[in-house]
Design a protein around this motif. Structure first.
Motif, PDB file in Angstrom:
ATOM      1  N   VAL A   1       7.167   5.711   9.432  1.00 52.82           N
ATOM      2  CA  VAL A   1       6.062   6.531   8.930  1.00 52.82           C
ATOM      3  C   VAL A   1       5.512   7.345  10.094  1.00 52.82           C
ATOM      4  O   VAL A   1       5.317   6.821  11.195  1.00 52.82           O
ATOM      5  CB  VAL A   1       4.943   5.657   8.334  1.00 52.82           C
TER       6      VAL A   1
ATOM      7  N   HIS B   1       3.222   6.784  14.856  1.00 51.11           N
ATOM      8  CA  HIS B   1       4.308   6.370  13.968  1.00 51.11           C
ATOM      9  C   HIS B   1       4.325   4.853  13.879  1.00 51.11           C
ATOM     10  O   HIS B   1       3.814   4.143  14.752  1.00 51.11           O
ATOM     11  CB  HIS B   1       5.666   6.900  14.447  1.00 51.11           C
TER      12      HIS B   1
ATOM     13  N   ASN C   1      -3.445   8.971   7.067  1.00 52.09           N
ATOM     14  CA  ASN C   1      -1.989   9.003   7.000  1.00 52.09           C
ATOM     15  C   ASN C   1      -1.492   9.310   5.587  1.00 52.09           C
ATOM     16  O   ASN C   1      -0.283   9.459   5.366  1.00 52.09           O
ATOM     17  CB  ASN C   1      -1.414   7.663   7.481  1.00 52.09           C
TER      18      ASN C   1
ATOM     19  N   VAL D   1       7.552   8.776   4.597  1.00 56.48           N
ATOM     20  CA  VAL D   1       8.193   7.499   4.888  1.00 56.48           C
ATOM     21  C   VAL D   1       9.672   7.823   5.026  1.00 56.48           C
ATOM     22  O   VAL D   1      10.354   8.084   4.032  1.00 56.48           O
ATOM     23  CB  VAL D   1       7.945   6.469   3.768  1.00 56.48           C
TER      24      VAL D   1
ATOM     25  N   VAL E   1       3.046   8.294   1.889  1.00 54.67           N
ATOM     26  CA  VAL E   1       2.016   7.272   2.024  1.00 54.67           C
ATOM     27  C   VAL E   1       1.011   7.397   0.882  1.00 54.67           C
ATOM     28  O   VAL E   1       0.406   8.452   0.681  1.00 54.67           O
ATOM     29  CB  VAL E   1       1.314   7.368   3.387  1.00 54.67           C
TER      30      VAL E   1
ATOM     31  N   GLN F   1       3.515   2.362  -1.040  1.00 58.51           N
ATOM     32  CA  GLN F   1       3.846   3.756  -0.846  1.00 58.51           C
ATOM     33  C   GLN F   1       4.602   4.302  -2.056  1.00 58.51           C
ATOM     34  O   GLN F   1       5.302   3.565  -2.753  1.00 58.51           O
ATOM     35  CB  GLN F   1       4.668   3.927   0.430  1.00 58.51           C
TER      36      GLN F   1
END
Length: 360
Positions: A259, A275, A300, A305, A322, A328
């Motif tokens: 991420v 990240h 975020n 992803v 996200v 997610q």
């Protein structure tokens, strides 16, 4: 006048009852809707096999005014939009594995962001929420498309969700790839690829009749087009993430994902990229995916992803965006293709030839 269509509600985490929210400070949509997403996902999503709905024409926002958006986002507004006065972080359910990561799994992205394709195509998405009358930010990324002019984010980043139609769209949306708000605006690394006002955004058709549905895991995906002066954004940032669809009837997990985005909670300023790496596991809903070694934070939302293949050194696929701190949103075959198709059809006019010069 008591017009519920223009009111914004939260859900009480314990009772599930609607209540009017307090006067919110400037906070990320991920923070103030994470609880609502959890409640709504459980309430609306079945746990068995998921029948893919028939795709309808997506809901599309009004076209934005490019110059008006550029005038709105002064460096001061951008700086303040990235600072969230009330925000939250998740807690990993397994020990973090990100090299150099902190207790929730985040590690700062090495500078400069323009050096790596996954980080130069990821940026900050600024917006103004007209109902709450506040500015905010999410994360977003450039995706590969026929028009070469599209970005990907979460639906809750582009819509101020109400309990009744019509959809209330956020305003002055602007994407800044590889944004580094820790630098002064005069620094070339502050916005190395410039600022890209959004033309219009596209979310699932279900939001037309029931805006709250966009807070479900399966529908919390949005595609947006961007204005361009220097050419299509994919050409300018030299790349884009390849969308990777997965079907909730046959959910899959990935050995490793990464991420990237702009968290803005606790020690995170919202002005710089972090990240987090994790394995994946199936979520409580077939349309979602969980990252057990990451505790994601406000700001975020909408960030990619990405499927990681260290053997190939190739981080080009985006499998989800996200949604909240613990679940997610996958790119689903009954959601994403319709958004991409409509966005492409409206952004391919005058498409120049792709550049032939090598990318960094």
């Amino acid at each position: 006048m008591d017009d519920t269509s223009s009111k914004v509600y939260d859900l009480d985490v314990f009772s599930g009852e609607k209540r009017m929210p307090p006067a919110y400070p400037r906070i990320s949509v991920l923070t103030r809707r994470a609880i609502a997403c959890a409640v709504l996902t459980t309430a609306f999503t079945s746990y068995g096999s998921v029948a893919s709905p028939v795709q309808e024409e997506p809901a599309a926002s009004p076209w934005q005014d490019r110059l008006e958006t550029l005038r709105y986002w002064t460096p001061k507004r951008m700086r303040e939009a990235a600072v969230l006065s009330s925000s939250s972080t998740g807690k990993p359910i397994e020990p973090p594995v990100t090299p150099g990561g902190d207790e929730i799994g985040y590690a700062p992205v090495p500078l400069p962001y323009a050096r790596s394709m996954p980080t130069r195509v990821t940026g900050q998405l600024f917006f103004h929420d007209p109902l709450r009358k506040e500015d905010g930010h999410c994360s977003a990324s450039v995706v590969q498309s026929a028009s070469r002019r599209l970005i990907l984010t979460a639906a809750h980043c582009v819509v101020s969700v109400t309990i009744e139609p019509p959809l209330m769209w956020n305003e002055h949306l602007m994407f800044v790839p590889a944004y580094d708000g820790t630098r002064p605006p005069s620094d070339s690394a502050y916005a190395p690829y410039g600022a890209w006002p959004i033309t219009r955004v596209y979310v699932s058709a279900v939001g037309k009749q029931n805006p709250v549905t966009l807070l479900r895991t399966d529908y919390d995906v949005a595609v947006a087009g961007v204005f361009d002066d220097a050419g299509p954004i994919e050409d300018v940032v030299c790349g884009g993430l390849m969308p990777r669809l997965s079907n909730p009837d046959d959910p899959i997990t990935f050995p490793k994902v990464r991420v990237v985005g702009y968290p803005s909670a606790a020690a995170y300023s919202g002005a710089e990229q972090f990240h987090c790496e994790s394995s994946t596991m199936l979520s409580i809903t077939p349309s979602g995916i969980r990252l057990p070694q990451c505790g994601l934070a406000s700001g975020n939302s909408g960030g990619p992803v990405m499927v990681v293949d260290d053997n190939e050194g190739n981080l080009v696929q985006v499998a989800a965006v996200v949604h909240n701190t613990f679940e997610q949103s996958r790119l689903l075959p009954y959601v994403y293709p319709a958004l991409e198709a409509m966005a492409n059809s409206e952004h391919r006019r005058g498409l120049p030839a792709a550049p032939t010069s090598p990318c960094p």
